[in-house]
Design a protein around this motif. Structure first.
Motif, short mmCIF file in Angstrom:
data_model
loop_
_atom_site.label_atom_id
_atom_site.label_comp_id
_atom_site.label_asym_id
_atom_site.label_seq_id
_atom_site.Cartn_x
_atom_site.Cartn_y
_atom_site.Cartn_z
N SER A 86 0.82 -1.21 0.00
CA SER A 86 0.00 0.00 0.00
C SER A 86 0.86 1.26 0.00
O SER A 86 0.52 2.26 -0.63
CB SER A 86 -0.95 0.01 1.21
N VAL A 87 2.01 1.19 0.70
CA VAL A 87 2.93 2.32 0.71
C VAL A 87 3.55 2.51 -0.67
O VAL A 87 3.67 3.63 -1.18
CB VAL A 87 4.04 2.10 1.77
N LYS A 114 7.32 -3.95 -5.97
CA LYS A 114 7.29 -2.72 -6.76
C LYS A 114 5.87 -2.31 -7.06
O LYS A 114 4.91 -3.09 -6.91
CB LYS A 114 8.05 -2.92 -8.08
N ALA A 115 5.72 -1.07 -7.51
CA ALA A 115 4.45 -0.54 -8.02
C ALA A 115 4.81 0.45 -9.12
O ALA A 115 5.71 1.26 -8.96
CB ALA A 115 3.67 0.16 -6.90
N LEU A 241 8.75 10.52 -0.46
CA LEU A 241 9.64 9.36 -0.33
C LEU A 241 10.11 9.19 1.11
O LEU A 241 10.06 8.08 1.68
CB LEU A 241 10.85 9.54 -1.25
N LEU A 242 10.53 10.27 1.74
CA LEU A 242 11.01 10.21 3.12
C LEU A 242 9.89 9.84 4.09
O LEU A 242 10.10 9.08 5.04
CB LEU A 242 11.63 11.55 3.51
N ASP A 247 7.20 5.77 7.46
CA ASP A 247 6.02 4.97 7.77
C ASP A 247 6.39 3.50 7.95
O ASP A 247 5.98 2.85 8.92
CB ASP A 247 4.98 5.09 6.65
N LEU A 248 7.18 2.95 7.02
CA LEU A 248 7.56 1.55 7.12
C LEU A 248 8.52 1.31 8.28
O LEU A 248 8.51 0.24 8.89
CB LEU A 248 8.18 1.08 5.81
N SER A 249 9.34 2.30 8.60
CA SER A 249 10.26 2.16 9.73
C SER A 249 9.50 2.01 11.05
O SER A 249 10.01 1.40 12.00
CB SER A 249 11.18 3.39 9.81
#
Length: 270
Positions: A86-87, A114-115, A241-242, A247-249
């Protein structure tokens, strides 16, 4: 002896993974520096368990999809790709370019998801499951920027800088040129390359960081044609991007698995 045989079998698998059209027995034996009879025995054993097949027309040996299937099954059960997708989709939509997730599988950095955000015109794409070239890709340079100079250079020397014809015209040819890119990434907070890994392509990448150890456990990247992914576009995309990497971190299940996989250098035994 068992360890030696296992190492040879793994070397054989890695060799065939880099040659999707397969290789003849003689080439396999010469590349691995083992007797032709020994290579044949290893191939026969792998073929018996459906990991390798021999092309009836050319005689070449190639991997079946069994290894890939196992890898995809493993990733799906960890939930890593599900959490990240989703990210990635959101980042691809915002940037209008290819968004990718790479994970640290120490000492390798591998693209796993990937997306594609480009709907028309030129598209930059890339194979999943491939090891990133640390010295030329934004993904690799972002990871190197998170490490000490000593550790970063050790990982690069493992891969080598490659030859000029393998990469883009701006690919670093010396350690000094590479470290200039690494230091720029440290100062900027993300990596940026143009015509280094692939001619006519630009890319940027930001690290996903383990919340407890502070080590990079992977990263997110955006890549596209350099005519479209300009410095102005880079600056516009950078906050998204950051934010996506942050978010994933912060996702515990995500960082826990990747941290165990290779977010830190393995500790030497003995």
């Amino acid at each position: 002896m068992a360890g030696s045989l296992l190492r040879r079998a793994l070397d054989l698998v890695e060799l065939l993974a880099n040659h999707p059209r397969g290789l003849p027995l003689q080439t396999i034996a010469e590349t691995l520096d083992i007797p032709k009879s020994g290579a044949h025995r290893l191939l026969a054993e792998l073929a018996e368990h459906s990991y390798v097949v021999q092309d009836g027309e050319t005689g070449r040996y190639l991997l079946t999809t069994k290894f890939a299937t196992l890898g995809l099954k493993h990733l799906s059960r960890t939930g890593v790709v599900d959490i990240a997708q989703s990210v990635l989709d959101r980042l691809a939509d915002v940037s209008g370019e290819l968004a990718r997730l790479a994970v640290v599988d120490y000492p390798r950095l591998v693209w796993v998801a990937k997306a594609q955000g480009a709907r028309t015109g030129l598209r930059y794409d890339g194979d999943m499951g491939t090891e990133a070239r640390l010295s030329t890709s934004s993904t690799g340079i972002a990871w190197l920027a998170s490490l000490t100079d000593e550790e970063a250079l050790g990982l690069v020397m493992r891969q080598g800088l490659g030859t000029p014809e393998e990469f883009g015209p701006n690919a670093p040819r010396t350690v000094a040129a590479l470290m200039a890119l690494v230091n720029e990434a440290r100062a900027r907070g993300y990596a940026w390359v143009r015509d280094t890994n692939t001619p006519g392509a630009a890319a940027m990448a930001a690290n996903i960081v383990h919340p407890q150890t502070g080590r990079a456990i992977g990263n997110l990247s955006v890549a596209g044609p350099s005519l479209r992914l300009t410095e102005a576009q880079r600056d516009a995309i950078a906050p998204d991007l950051l934010a996506a990497a942050a978010d994933l971190s912060s996702v515990g299940a995500f960082s826990e698995y990747l941290g165990a996989l290779g977010g830190r250098a393995p500790v030497a035994s003995g």
